[in-house]
Design a protein around this motif. Structure first.
Motif, mmCIF file in Angstrom:
data_model
loop_
_atom_site.group_PDB
_atom_site.id
_atom_site.type_symbol
_atom_site.label_atom_id
_atom_site.label_comp_id
_atom_site.label_asym_id
_atom_site.label_seq_id
_atom_site.Cartn_x
_atom_site.Cartn_y
_atom_site.Cartn_z
ATOM 1 N N TYR A 3 49.089 33.156 37.749
ATOM 2 C CA TYR A 3 48.488 34.074 36.779
ATOM 3 C C TYR A 3 49.574 34.943 36.167
ATOM 4 C CZ TYR A 3 44.386 32.522 39.213
ATOM 5 O OH TYR A 3 43.421 31.728 39.766
ATOM 6 N N HIS A 4 49.303 35.414 34.962
ATOM 7 C CA HIS A 4 50.261 36.291 34.293
ATOM 8 C C HIS A 4 50.155 37.719 34.828
ATOM 9 C CE1 HIS A 4 53.036 37.602 31.277
ATOM 10 N NE2 HIS A 4 52.177 38.494 30.821
ATOM 11 N N ASN A 5 48.934 38.235 34.925
ATOM 12 C CA ASN A 5 48.722 39.609 35.368
ATOM 13 C C ASN A 5 47.654 39.700 36.439
ATOM 14 O OD1 ASN A 5 50.479 41.108 33.541
ATOM 15 N ND2 ASN A 5 49.090 40.419 31.940
ATOM 16 N N CYS A 6 47.908 40.553 37.390
ATOM 17 C CA CYS A 6 46.981 40.825 38.466
ATOM 18 C C CYS A 6 46.905 42.347 38.622
ATOM 19 C CB CYS A 6 47.527 40.184 39.745
ATOM 20 S SG CYS A 6 46.485 40.377 41.189
ATOM 21 N N LYS B 131 51.087 43.701 46.729
ATOM 22 C CA LYS B 131 51.940 43.438 45.557
ATOM 23 C C LYS B 131 53.122 42.553 45.952
ATOM 24 C CE LYS B 131 54.419 45.763 41.862
ATOM 25 N NZ LYS B 131 54.712 47.034 41.187
ATOM 26 N N ARG B 132 53.719 42.865 47.072
ATOM 27 C CA ARG B 132 54.865 42.075 47.543
ATOM 28 C C ARG B 132 54.448 40.627 47.819
ATOM 29 N NH1 ARG B 132 58.644 44.070 52.476
ATOM 30 N NH2 ARG B 132 60.299 42.563 52.159
ATOM 31 N N LEU B 133 53.309 40.446 48.484
ATOM 32 C CA LEU B 133 52.800 39.104 48.775
ATOM 33 C C LEU B 133 52.504 38.343 47.484
ATOM 34 C CD1 LEU B 133 51.709 36.999 50.837
ATOM 35 C CD2 LEU B 133 49.484 38.141 50.587
ATOM 36 N N ILE B 134 51.876 38.997 46.534
ATOM 37 C CA ILE B 134 51.515 38.373 45.264
ATOM 38 C C ILE B 134 52.758 37.884 44.525
ATOM 39 C CG2 ILE B 134 50.644 38.917 42.944
ATOM 40 C CD1 ILE B 134 48.501 40.685 44.436
ATOM 41 N N ILE B 135 53.777 38.725 44.494
ATOM 42 C CA ILE B 135 55.019 38.349 43.789
ATOM 43 C C ILE B 135 55.786 37.291 44.565
ATOM 44 C CG2 ILE B 135 57.267 39.224 43.048
ATOM 45 C CD1 ILE B 135 55.738 41.836 42.251
ATOM 46 N N ASP B 136 55.941 37.480 45.886
ATOM 47 C CA ASP B 136 56.687 36.521 46.705
ATOM 48 C C ASP B 136 56.021 35.145 46.755
ATOM 49 O OD1 ASP B 136 58.512 38.524 47.208
ATOM 50 O OD2 ASP B 136 57.861 38.880 49.287
ATOM 51 N N SER B 137 54.706 35.114 46.597
ATOM 52 C CA SER B 137 53.963 33.848 46.639
ATOM 53 C C SER B 137 53.847 33.189 45.266
ATOM 54 C CB SER B 137 52.552 34.091 47.188
ATOM 55 O OG SER B 137 52.606 34.625 48.473
ATOM 56 N N PHE C 269 52.143 34.134 42.846
ATOM 57 C CA PHE C 269 50.741 34.175 42.442
ATOM 58 C C PHE C 269 50.596 34.777 41.053
ATOM 59 C CE2 PHE C 269 46.526 36.212 42.405
ATOM 60 C CZ PHE C 269 45.732 35.115 42.705
ATOM 61 N N SER C 270 51.400 35.812 40.764
ATOM 62 C CA SER C 270 51.307 36.497 39.477
ATOM 63 C C SER C 270 52.669 37.050 39.075
ATOM 64 C CB SER C 270 50.293 37.644 39.577
ATOM 65 O OG SER C 270 50.197 38.351 38.364
ATOM 66 N N GLU C 271 52.920 37.060 37.775
ATOM 67 C CA GLU C 271 54.177 37.614 37.254
ATOM 68 C C GLU C 271 54.203 39.129 37.336
ATOM 69 O OE1 GLU C 271 55.394 36.173 33.361
ATOM 70 O OE2 GLU C 271 54.177 34.393 33.707
ATOM 71 N N ASN C 272 53.087 39.761 36.988
ATOM 72 C CA ASN C 272 53.000 41.214 36.931
ATOM 73 C C ASN C 272 51.849 41.701 37.788
ATOM 74 O OD1 ASN C 272 54.991 41.478 34.709
ATOM 75 N ND2 ASN C 272 53.420 40.398 33.572
ATOM 76 N N VAL C 273 52.061 42.837 38.443
ATOM 77 C CA VAL C 273 51.001 43.420 39.267
ATOM 78 C C VAL C 273 50.867 44.893 38.900
ATOM 79 C CG1 VAL C 273 50.166 43.870 41.596
ATOM 80 C CG2 VAL C 273 51.577 41.841 41.160
ATOM 81 N N ILE D 187 43.120 38.759 37.211
ATOM 82 C CA ILE D 187 42.600 38.974 38.557
ATOM 83 C C ILE D 187 42.613 40.463 38.870
ATOM 84 C CG2 ILE D 187 42.974 38.532 41.034
ATOM 85 C CD1 ILE D 187 42.259 35.994 39.497
ATOM 86 N N ILE D 188 41.501 40.958 39.404
ATOM 87 C CA ILE D 188 41.437 42.335 39.910
ATOM 88 C C ILE D 188 41.014 42.265 41.369
ATOM 89 C CG2 ILE D 188 40.225 44.542 39.824
ATOM 90 C CD1 ILE D 188 40.008 44.237 36.807
ATOM 91 N N LEU D 189 41.814 42.896 42.236
ATOM 92 C CA LEU D 189 41.473 43.058 43.640
ATOM 93 C C LEU D 189 40.990 44.491 43.802
ATOM 94 C CD1 LEU D 189 44.603 41.312 45.168
ATOM 95 C CD2 LEU D 189 42.327 40.346 44.862
ATOM 96 N N LEU D 190 39.731 44.656 44.132
ATOM 97 C CA LEU D 190 39.077 45.958 44.094
ATOM 98 C C LEU D 190 38.623 46.415 45.474
ATOM 99 C CD1 LEU D 190 37.722 48.238 42.356
ATOM 100 C CD2 LEU D 190 35.719 46.741 42.237
#
Length: 134
Positions: free
Chosen positions: A4-7, A21-27, A29-33, A59-62
């Motif tokens: 994904y581009h943005n999360c 955020k670290r997991l999302i970037i390291d995986s 999953f998304s370019e920007n958080v 994607i929104i994690l709420l």
């Protein structure tokens, strides 16, 4: 290539937000958080993106339990945004509460695709990606 581009993470727990955020970037999953510490800041920030003609995160994690505006209140305000502006946004509840009542309440919101129990893991991200492909 990123999934994904943005999360966006909406959660008042800085420790969770930092690790997610670290997991999302390291995986990849998304370019920007984006991160907002409560529902009010999130709704204000997302409306600001729309005013600037910037697409909302895919994607929104709420989180549900937050000060100023909780997750349910955020969902109610987000639902009031024009459908055309929010139709590509997929919201996932990310909560520490394993409550059948809360999970059932989440199902009542068409905006919510899934209820995830914290902590966020690589498996959670795979589940989100898989859910998106359905």
């Amino acid at each position: 290539m990123k999934a994904y581009h943005n999360c966006c993470i909406i959660d008042d727990d800085e420790f969770f937000a930092f690790n997610a955020k670290r997991l999302i970037i390291d995986s990849d999953f998304s370019e920007n958080v984006l991160w907002y510490s409560d529902g009010q800041r999130a709704i204000d920030g997302l409306i600001g993106l729309l005013i600037e003609n910037i697409s909302l995160p895919e994607i929104i994690l709420l989180d549900l339990n937050m000060p100023n505006k909780n997750g349910w209140e955020f969902l109610d305000e987000f639902a009031a945004l024009p459908l055309k502006k929010r139709e590509n946004v997929h919201i996932f509840i990310a909560s520490s509460f394993v409550s059948p009542d809360l999970m059932e309440k989440a199902k009542g919101y068409n905006l919510v695709l899934e209820y995830l129990v914290k902590p966020l893991t690589k498996e959670s991200l795979v589940k989100i990606s898989t859910f998106q492909k359905k």
